[in-house]
Design a protein around this motif. Structure first.
Motif, PDB file in Angstrom:
ATOM      1  N   LEU A  10       0.759  -1.115  -0.008  1.00  0.00           N
ATOM      2  CA  LEU A  10      -0.124  -0.035  -0.022  1.00  0.00           C
ATOM      3  C   LEU A  10       0.921   1.354   0.317  1.00  0.00           C
ATOM      4  N   LEU A  11       0.595   2.243  -0.875  1.00  0.00           N
ATOM      5  CA  LEU A  11       1.657   3.362  -0.954  1.00  0.00           C
ATOM      6  C   LEU A  11       0.452   4.648  -0.960  1.00  0.00           C
ATOM      7  N   PHE A  12       0.936   5.445  -0.103  1.00  0.00           N
ATOM      8  CA  PHE A  12       0.248   6.964  -0.097  1.00  0.00           C
ATOM      9  C   PHE A  12       1.171   8.136  -0.394  1.00  0.00           C
ATOM     10  N   ARG A  13       0.422   9.028  -1.194  1.00  0.00           N
ATOM     11  CA  ARG A  13       0.874  10.288  -1.558  1.00  0.00           C
ATOM     12  C   ARG A  13       1.142  11.084  -0.100  1.00  0.00           C
ATOM     13  N   SER A  14       2.506  11.247   0.190  1.00  0.00           N
ATOM     14  CA  SER A  14       2.571  12.104   1.348  1.00  0.00           C
ATOM     15  C   SER A  14       3.878  13.019   1.199  1.00  0.00           C
ATOM     16  N   ARG A  15       4.028  14.033   1.586  1.00  0.00           N
ATOM     17  CA  ARG A  15       5.430  14.889   1.533  1.00  0.00           C
ATOM     18  C   ARG A  15       5.834  14.890   0.269  1.00  0.00           C
ATOM     19  N   GLY A  16       4.953  15.115  -0.778  1.00  0.00           N
ATOM     20  CA  GLY A  16       5.297  15.636  -2.099  1.00  0.00           C
ATOM     21  C   GLY A  16       5.484  14.250  -3.054  1.00  0.00           C
ATOM     22  N   GLY A  17       5.473  13.196  -2.489  1.00  0.00           N
ATOM     23  CA  GLY A  17       5.558  11.976  -3.402  1.00  0.00           C
ATOM     24  C   GLY A  17       4.777  10.856  -2.829  1.00  0.00           C
ATOM     25  N   PHE A  18       5.081   9.500  -3.035  1.00  0.00           N
ATOM     26  CA  PHE A  18       4.685   8.404  -2.802  1.00  0.00           C
ATOM     27  C   PHE A  18       5.279   7.753  -1.645  1.00  0.00           C
ATOM     28  N   LEU A  19       5.190   7.139  -0.494  1.00  0.00           N
ATOM     29  CA  LEU A  19       5.689   6.527   0.508  1.00  0.00           C
ATOM     30  C   LEU A  19       4.887   5.144   0.804  1.00  0.00           C
ATOM     31  N   VAL A  20       5.806   4.141   0.997  1.00  0.00           N
ATOM     32  CA  VAL A  20       5.298   2.846   1.368  1.00  0.00           C
ATOM     33  C   VAL A  20       4.565   2.809   2.748  1.00  0.00           C
TER      34      VAL A  20
END
Length: 188
Positions: free
Chosen positions: A133-143
């Motif tokens: 699952l990846l979410f857009r956070s802090r300007g990009g995607f994070l796992v």
């Protein structure tokens, strides 16, 4: 005679069998969110294969790092699917993307087949399914999470929306609402 020439020209200009038309290939393209999420997961898994734990942590969602650290504070042991640095049971060697699904703006599921070396068994497990699952956070995607042993169809969109509140940046959600209002003709 002219009919034969025209027919030969049409056959010569026809797309080869199996080639998609421009419209069809456009329809099959990934959304920008899916493309960026896959690129992020590619980087993350490449770091895990190389055992570059600091780089893997930088690509891990801060809320996920908080979830990972909770059991460690209670038990002294860091056990989580998204903490490969603490998992001595398996070492990721190779991986391949199997499928993707965008749950909502800023939330993407990616199914991966993983080949891992298992030191206790002195052997490889091949093509183990996992959904990241990846979410857009802090300007990009994070796992944000790894569901080991499951396939994409096993994870519902509703479970992701309910189970991971606040993982998508508020800015991304606001932008999605604005775009939705524009397309639905609800803008002022």
């Amino acid at each position: 005679m002219w009919a034969a020439v025209l027919l030969a020209g049409a056959v010569a200009n026809a797309a080869p069998p199996g080639a998609e038309s421009g419209v069809q290939s456009t329809l099959n393209e990934e959304s920008p969110d899916v493309f960026l999420a896959k690129a992020t997961l590619q980087q993350y898994l490449s770091r895990v294969v190389r055992k570059d734990w600091e780089a893997a942590r930088r690509l891990t969602h801060p809320k996920a790092l908080g979830v990972i650290s909770q059991p460690k504070r209670r038990t002294g042991v860091e056990r989580h699917n998204l903490a490969p640095w603490a998992n001595r049971d398996a070492e990721l060697k190779t991986f391949r993307f199997i499928g993707t699904r965008q749950v909502s703006p800023g939330a993407v599921l990616i199914e991966v087949g993983e080949d891992s070396y298992r030191p206790e068994e002195e052997g490889m497990s091949v093509d183990d399914p996992a959904v990241y699952l990846l979410f857009r956070s802090r300007g990009g995607f994070l796992v944000a999470d790894k569901k080991a042993g499951v396939e994409l169809s096993d994870v519902s969109d509703q479970a992701v929306r309910v189970g991971y509140p606040g993982y998508v940046d508020q800015q991304v959600q606001a932008q999605a609402r604005r775009e939705s209002a524009l397309f639905d003709s609800r803008h002022r």
